[in-house]
Write a protein that holds these residues in place. Structure first.
Motif, PDB file in Angstrom:
ATOM      1  N   UNK A 125       9.591  -9.829  -5.796  1.00  9.02           N
ATOM      2  CA  UNK A 125       8.947  -8.993  -6.456  1.00  9.02           C
ATOM      3  C   UNK A 125       7.959  -8.046  -5.541  1.00  9.02           C
ATOM      4  N   UNK A 126       7.598  -8.481  -4.374  1.00  8.11           N
ATOM      5  CA  UNK A 126       6.885  -7.526  -3.529  1.00  8.11           C
ATOM      6  C   UNK A 126       7.989  -6.429  -3.149  1.00  8.11           C
ATOM      7  N   UNK A 127       9.260  -6.614  -2.742  1.00 10.99           N
ATOM      8  CA  UNK A 127      10.121  -5.783  -2.596  1.00 10.99           C
ATOM      9  C   UNK A 127      10.366  -4.791  -3.752  1.00 10.99           C
ATOM     10  N   UNK A 152       7.942   3.743   3.635  1.00 17.55           N
ATOM     11  CA  UNK A 152       7.205   3.101   4.721  1.00 17.55           C
ATOM     12  C   UNK A 152       5.666   2.844   4.172  1.00 17.55           C
ATOM     13  N   UNK A 153       5.260   3.922   3.717  1.00 18.72           N
ATOM     14  CA  UNK A 153       3.661   3.820   3.274  1.00 18.72           C
ATOM     15  C   UNK A 153       3.422   2.923   2.288  1.00 18.72           C
ATOM     16  N   UNK A 154       4.505   2.871   1.291  1.00 14.98           N
ATOM     17  CA  UNK A 154       4.376   1.753   0.234  1.00 14.98           C
ATOM     18  C   UNK A 154       4.603   0.437   0.790  1.00 14.98           C
ATOM     19  N   UNK A 155       5.544   0.108   1.773  1.00 12.22           N
ATOM     20  CA  UNK A 155       5.486  -1.236   2.417  1.00 12.22           C
ATOM     21  C   UNK A 155       4.171  -1.660   3.271  1.00 12.22           C
ATOM     22  N   UNK A 161      -2.232  -5.600   2.144  1.00 16.11           N
ATOM     23  CA  UNK A 161      -3.051  -5.993   0.883  1.00 16.11           C
ATOM     24  C   UNK A 161      -2.530  -7.697   0.963  1.00 16.11           C
ATOM     25  N   UNK A 162      -1.437  -8.200   1.597  1.00 16.55           N
ATOM     26  CA  UNK A 162      -0.962  -9.427   1.682  1.00 16.55           C
ATOM     27  C   UNK A 162      -1.887  -9.963   2.907  1.00 16.55           C
TER      28      UNK A 162
END
Length: 197
Positions: A125-127, A152-155, A161-162
């Protein structure tokens, strides 16, 4: 008008199924609870359960926060830089969470942390969340949908956050943890300087 009513009824049914499932998981344990028991508790047929949730895992993993956050991101002023817009969207969503929703979210997180098959699916789900956020960023910035920098920014946003909430793994997430997420995204916005307090 009719479509709006239909969507609200669907959302209400989906929420009821999840609410009863989480209660049963807490009372009986995840493995001991069957789809039949969840459907009976929610007063729906098994086929209705599967229309809303393809698997038992999905009833735990359903997260209404991603769509809300993406909507809030779209509503941020267009001249706000991307990371600041994401911070504003997250703040807006989490400020609107009531006590009952937060208790349900904590139940979900406890299950995800303690059931191995849910942990594995949560990683998937993270992906998916990274992909959704990347698309939202490309739309917002007028970029091609497969833009490398947006992905890359989204990752980086999801990773930050994690990283900010790792202390809560195995314990309880608090609404105040959203302040840590905001702080982490502030570091990202500042280029991730090391050595801060």
């Amino acid at each position: 008008m009719q479509a709006g009513l239909r969507e609200r009824k669907k959302a209400k049914t989906r929420a009821a199924i999840q609410r009863h499932a989480l209660r049963l998981f807490q009372e009986q344990g995840y493995a001991a609870t069957t789809v039949d028991q969840i459907a009976a508790a929610a007063e729906v047929s098994q086929s209705t359960f599967f229309r809303y949730f393809p698997t038992k895992e999905d009833v735990v993993l359903l997260d209404d926060y991603d769509p809300r956050m993406l909507q809030a991101l779209q509503e941020q002023p267009p001249d706000v830089p991307p990371v600041r817009a994401i911070r504003g969207a997250i703040r807006r969503v989490f400020e609107a969470i009531d006590a009952a929703d937060w208790e349900r979210e904590q139940q979900r997180q406890r299950l995800i942390q303690t059931v191995p098959e849910l942990q594995a699916r949560a990683m998937q789900q993270y992906v998916k969340t990274i992909e959704l956020l990347a698309v939202a960023l490309t739309e917002r910035e007028g970029l091609p949908i497969d833009d490398f920098n947006a992905r890359v920014l989204a990752g980086a946003v999801i990773g930050a956050s994690i990283g900010a909430t790792m202390h809560a793994v195995g314990g309880e997430y608090e609404l105040s943890d959203m302040d840590l997420v905001d702080q982490a995204l502030g570091l990202l916005e500042d280029g991730l300087p090391l050595g801060g307090s």
